[in-house]
Design a protein around this motif. Sequence first.
Motif, PDB file in Angstrom:
ATOM      1  N   THR A 189       0.820  -1.228   0.000  1.00 50.12           N
ATOM      2  CA  THR A 189       0.000   0.000   0.000  1.00 50.12           C
ATOM      3  C   THR A 189       0.851   1.276   0.000  1.00 50.12           C
ATOM      4  O   THR A 189       2.005   1.260   0.429  1.00 50.12           O
ATOM      5  N   TRP A 215       1.282   5.693   0.840  1.00 50.53           N
ATOM      6  CA  TRP A 215       1.231   6.485   2.074  1.00 50.53           C
ATOM      7  C   TRP A 215       0.123   7.533   2.080  1.00 50.53           C
ATOM      8  O   TRP A 215      -0.047   8.237   3.067  1.00 50.53           O
ATOM      9  N   LYS A 269       2.231  -5.085   3.399  1.00 47.37           N
ATOM     10  CA  LYS A 269       3.371  -4.194   3.636  1.00 47.37           C
ATOM     11  C   LYS A 269       2.908  -2.758   3.417  1.00 47.37           C
ATOM     12  O   LYS A 269       2.720  -2.319   2.280  1.00 47.37           O
ATOM     13  N   GLU A 318       6.556   2.678   3.787  1.00 49.04           N
ATOM     14  CA  GLU A 318       7.563   2.813   4.848  1.00 49.04           C
ATOM     15  C   GLU A 318       7.363   4.056   5.717  1.00 49.04           C
ATOM     16  O   GLU A 318       7.756   4.081   6.868  1.00 49.04           O
ATOM     17  N   GLY A 342       0.245   2.139  -5.927  1.00 51.10           N
ATOM     18  CA  GLY A 342       1.372   3.061  -5.823  1.00 51.10           C
ATOM     19  C   GLY A 342       1.676   3.681  -7.168  1.00 51.10           C
ATOM     20  O   GLY A 342       0.819   3.733  -8.060  1.00 51.10           O
ATOM     21  N   ASP A 343       2.895   4.120  -7.293  1.00 54.59           N
ATOM     22  CA  ASP A 343       3.335   4.840  -8.480  1.00 54.59           C
ATOM     23  C   ASP A 343       3.392   3.919  -9.708  1.00 54.59           C
ATOM     24  O   ASP A 343       3.687   2.727  -9.577  1.00 54.59           O
ATOM     25  N   THR A 385       6.704   2.104 -10.034  1.00 60.55           N
ATOM     26  CA  THR A 385       6.830   0.945  -9.140  1.00 60.55           C
ATOM     27  C   THR A 385       5.967  -0.204  -9.678  1.00 60.55           C
ATOM     28  O   THR A 385       6.358  -1.368  -9.587  1.00 60.55           O
ATOM     29  N   GLN A 442       8.643  -8.292 -11.088  1.00 58.02           N
ATOM     30  CA  GLN A 442       8.877  -9.139  -9.913  1.00 58.02           C
ATOM     31  C   GLN A 442       7.876 -10.305  -9.856  1.00 58.02           C
ATOM     32  O   GLN A 442       8.164 -11.359  -9.315  1.00 58.02           O
ATOM     33  N   LEU A 476      -2.456   2.227 -10.053  1.00 54.28           N
ATOM     34  CA  LEU A 476      -1.278   3.091 -10.190  1.00 54.28           C
ATOM     35  C   LEU A 476      -1.644   4.578 -10.243  1.00 54.28           C
ATOM     36  O   LEU A 476      -2.728   4.959  -9.810  1.00 54.28           O
ATOM     37  N   CYS A 529      -4.662  10.055  -5.995  1.00 54.95           N
ATOM     38  CA  CYS A 529      -4.486   9.568  -7.369  1.00 54.95           C
ATOM     39  C   CYS A 529      -5.601  10.045  -8.299  1.00 54.95           C
ATOM     40  O   CYS A 529      -5.423  10.070  -9.511  1.00 54.95           O
ATOM     41  N   GLU A 531       2.456  12.786 -13.238  1.00 54.15           N
ATOM     42  CA  GLU A 531       1.778  12.908 -11.945  1.00 54.15           C
ATOM     43  C   GLU A 531       2.691  13.637 -10.960  1.00 54.15           C
ATOM     44  O   GLU A 531       3.794  13.165 -10.661  1.00 54.15           O
ATOM     45  N   HIS A 574     -13.340   0.878  -8.661  1.00 54.45           N
ATOM     46  CA  HIS A 574     -12.349   1.944  -8.821  1.00 54.45           C
ATOM     47  C   HIS A 574     -11.089   1.319  -9.410  1.00 54.45           C
ATOM     48  O   HIS A 574     -10.539   0.379  -8.838  1.00 54.45           O
TER      49      HIS A 574
HETATM   50  P1  NAD Z   1       5.297   3.989  -4.359  1.00 53.93           P
HETATM   51  O1  NAD Z   1       5.104   3.300  -5.647  1.00 53.93           O
HETATM   52  O2  NAD Z   1       6.564   4.723  -4.127  1.00 53.93           O
HETATM   53  O3  NAD Z   1       5.171   2.973  -3.145  1.00 53.93           O
HETATM   54  C1  NAD Z   1       4.010   2.198  -2.941  1.00 53.93           C
HETATM   55  C2  NAD Z   1       4.360   0.982  -2.100  1.00 53.93           C
HETATM   56  O4  NAD Z   1       5.232   0.129  -2.832  1.00 53.93           O
HETATM   57  C3  NAD Z   1       5.107   1.307  -0.805  1.00 53.93           C
HETATM   58  O5  NAD Z   1       4.633   0.426   0.186  1.00 53.93           O
HETATM   59  C4  NAD Z   1       6.549   0.989  -1.159  1.00 53.93           C
HETATM   60  O6  NAD Z   1       7.350   0.675  -0.051  1.00 53.93           O
HETATM   61  C5  NAD Z   1       6.375  -0.206  -2.056  1.00 53.93           C
HETATM   62  N1  NAD Z   1       7.458  -0.506  -2.997  1.00 53.93           N
HETATM   63  C6  NAD Z   1       8.281   0.362  -3.617  1.00 53.93           C
HETATM   64  N2  NAD Z   1       9.071  -0.315  -4.490  1.00 53.93           N
HETATM   65  C7  NAD Z   1       8.724  -1.629  -4.425  1.00 53.93           C
HETATM   66  C8  NAD Z   1       9.170  -2.799  -5.085  1.00 53.93           C
HETATM   67  N3  NAD Z   1      10.109  -2.775  -6.015  1.00 53.93           N
HETATM   68  N4  NAD Z   1       8.590  -3.974  -4.759  1.00 53.93           N
HETATM   69  C9  NAD Z   1       7.600  -4.053  -3.847  1.00 53.93           C
HETATM   70  N5  NAD Z   1       7.133  -2.963  -3.168  1.00 53.93           N
HETATM   71  C10 NAD Z   1       7.698  -1.759  -3.468  1.00 53.93           C
HETATM   72  O7  NAD Z   1       4.025   4.940  -4.206  1.00 53.93           O
HETATM   73  P2  NAD Z   1       3.760   6.003  -3.045  1.00 53.93           P
HETATM   74  O8  NAD Z   1       4.686   7.144  -3.291  1.00 53.93           O
HETATM   75  O9  NAD Z   1       3.745   5.340  -1.712  1.00 53.93           O
HETATM   76  O10 NAD Z   1       2.241   6.439  -3.338  1.00 53.93           O
HETATM   77  C11 NAD Z   1       1.908   7.387  -4.265  1.00 53.93           C
HETATM   78  C12 NAD Z   1       1.441   6.748  -5.551  1.00 53.93           C
HETATM   79  O11 NAD Z   1       0.339   5.885  -5.305  1.00 53.93           O
HETATM   80  C13 NAD Z   1       0.945   7.749  -6.554  1.00 53.93           C
HETATM   81  O12 NAD Z   1       1.461   7.433  -7.817  1.00 53.93           O
HETATM   82  C14 NAD Z   1      -0.566   7.550  -6.557  1.00 53.93           C
HETATM   83  O13 NAD Z   1      -1.211   7.929  -7.735  1.00 53.93           O
HETATM   84  C15 NAD Z   1      -0.666   6.092  -6.296  1.00 53.93           C
HETATM   85  N6  NAD Z   1      -2.006   5.745  -5.784  1.00 53.93           N
HETATM   86  C16 NAD Z   1      -2.869   5.119  -6.629  1.00 53.93           C
HETATM   87  C17 NAD Z   1      -4.148   4.783  -6.195  1.00 53.93           C
HETATM   88  C18 NAD Z   1      -5.130   4.086  -7.106  1.00 53.93           C
HETATM   89  O14 NAD Z   1      -6.163   3.670  -6.616  1.00 53.93           O
HETATM   90  N7  NAD Z   1      -4.843   3.938  -8.391  1.00 53.93           N
HETATM   91  C19 NAD Z   1      -4.535   5.084  -4.884  1.00 53.93           C
HETATM   92  C20 NAD Z   1      -3.626   5.724  -4.050  1.00 53.93           C
HETATM   93  C21 NAD Z   1      -2.346   6.045  -4.511  1.00 53.93           C
END
Ligand code: NAD
Length: 480
Positions: free
Chosen positions: A137, A139, A163, A166, A215-216, A219, A226, A238, A271, A368, A434
């Motif tokens: 998830t 942050w 997880k 961080e 997440g991003d 990522t 992976q 994403l 997001c 973004e 969603h």
């Molecule tokens: P991030 O991608 O940096 O990190 C997300 C999670 O992935 C964290 O828990 C991080 O520790 C983990 N992570 C990072 N690299 C990894 C790897 N190689 N393998 C496994 N886990 C890994 O994203 P962020 O900065 O925490 O959150 C912001 C992003 O989340 C923005 O891009 C936002 O648009 C996106 N987001 C999307 C939605 C959606 O529903 N589409 C909702 C909320 C946030």
Amino acid sequence: MTKNQEPLKRAILNPATEETLARVKDAGEKEVNSAVSLAKKTFPLWASKSPAERAGLLFAWANLIEENSARLAHLESQNTGKPLKLSQDGDLPFAVDNLRFFASSARVSETPASAEYATGYMSFLKREPIGPVALITPWNYPLMMAIWKLAPALAAGNSCVIKPAELTPLTTLEIAKLALQAGIPEGVINVVLGGEETGKLLTSRPEIKMISFTGDTSTGRKIMSQAAPTVKRAHLELGGKAPFIVFEDADLSAAIQGAVVASFVNAGQDCTAATRLYVHKKVFDRFTADFVRETKKIKLGLFDDPQTDMGPLISEEHRDRVEGFLERAKNIKILLGGNRPSHLKRGFFLSPTIILNAEQKSELVQKEIFGPVVCLLPFKDEAEAIQLSNDIEYGLAASLWTANTQRALRVSSALRFGTVWINDHLPLTSETPHGGFNQSGFGKDLSRMALEEYTVIKHIMADMTGDIRKPWHYTVFGKK
Ligand code: NAD
């Protein structure tokens, strides 16, 4: 503490005050392996519970989260900096509702009807849990994102290793404790802390059968690779870069009010946040003046000040990243903000920022930013509004504002985004899916579709005749 006892623990901060809230130890290989082993061990136990039993435990968990919601909202806001009213009146009640929705949905499993699709055979289709799943998830809404994943995964009968990001693990740890208190057996929900390294260890374990990630987009690409060596299912939610289209016939006061909320909610770290405001040229100047005037009213401050509308960004590094977009931009006009508020001496604050003259192909419009930065862009007609909105690698959410019903339906069909709002921007419900198009990922959170994401279909085909040699055998071997 002596020199040899260097703290191994990482500080978890309040991003508004930079104070340390807690110290945590990141999970290494040993801890990840033990969490995954526990999830593997408890999987058959959890999967074999009846849907009603699982639902009962999830309802008990939802009740405990609700009872503890003031404390959880406070902790969530402390760790993210977001105004308490957002955690208390938004994230917490929605998370509880999501959990209750999935608890109920656990009892209704849908597949095509069992039938004799081939003469002499009865086919049954079953939805089964996938196995231990990894949930990763971000942050920005730590507790809500944890529930969006845990609720459907558990309702469907999977054990989990989650997880959290961080920077924001605190509420995930708390709700995991409440799950135990609610009677969800130990080992069904396992939490591992850490960042990318921990995430990589977790996703590489062959016992994990699915990775559900939010997440991003960058990522997300790594997660896909992976997942490949052990051919795991990937569910990817994403990034986004939502357009917000205002036609000349829109109710401008509603659109302006909507734009302020949609652009600066959670300091733009959302997001689905409105980031590209496309406004018809006939109403562009009026919209701009009123939007700037209303945005000026946003109060930045500490999460527990009831006057606060907007908190800080999540970290110093993230604020530097957002400011980098502004520093690199060429030929733009910053109508408002672009600076750190002078009255807040500590914390990672950035003022709400409105930008004019950004080019469609510039990174300000295409990438973004994930902060309180919004671009105002004029358009001349419907076709151009659609073309500019779709001209992006993302496809999570969009909105359009008009009084013309036919146009609303036409444009909503033409927009390539997972959610399109008409005359609003942001609301979600537990019942509705969603998820993104294009590089915003695939798979759906929320709704019965999310529950299905965490199941795998099994076809059971039974002979009804008792004949040793079936007619189809002769088409493969021998004669009748
Ligand atoms: P991030 O991608 O940096 O990190 C997300 C999670 O992935 C964290 O828990 C991080 O520790 C983990 N992570 C990072 N690299 C990894 C790897 N190689 N393998 C496994 N886990 C890994 O994203 P962020 O900065 O925490 O959150 C912001 C992003 O989340 C923005 O891009 C936002 O648009 C996106 N987001 C999307 C939605 C959606 O529903 N589409 C909702 C909320 C946030």
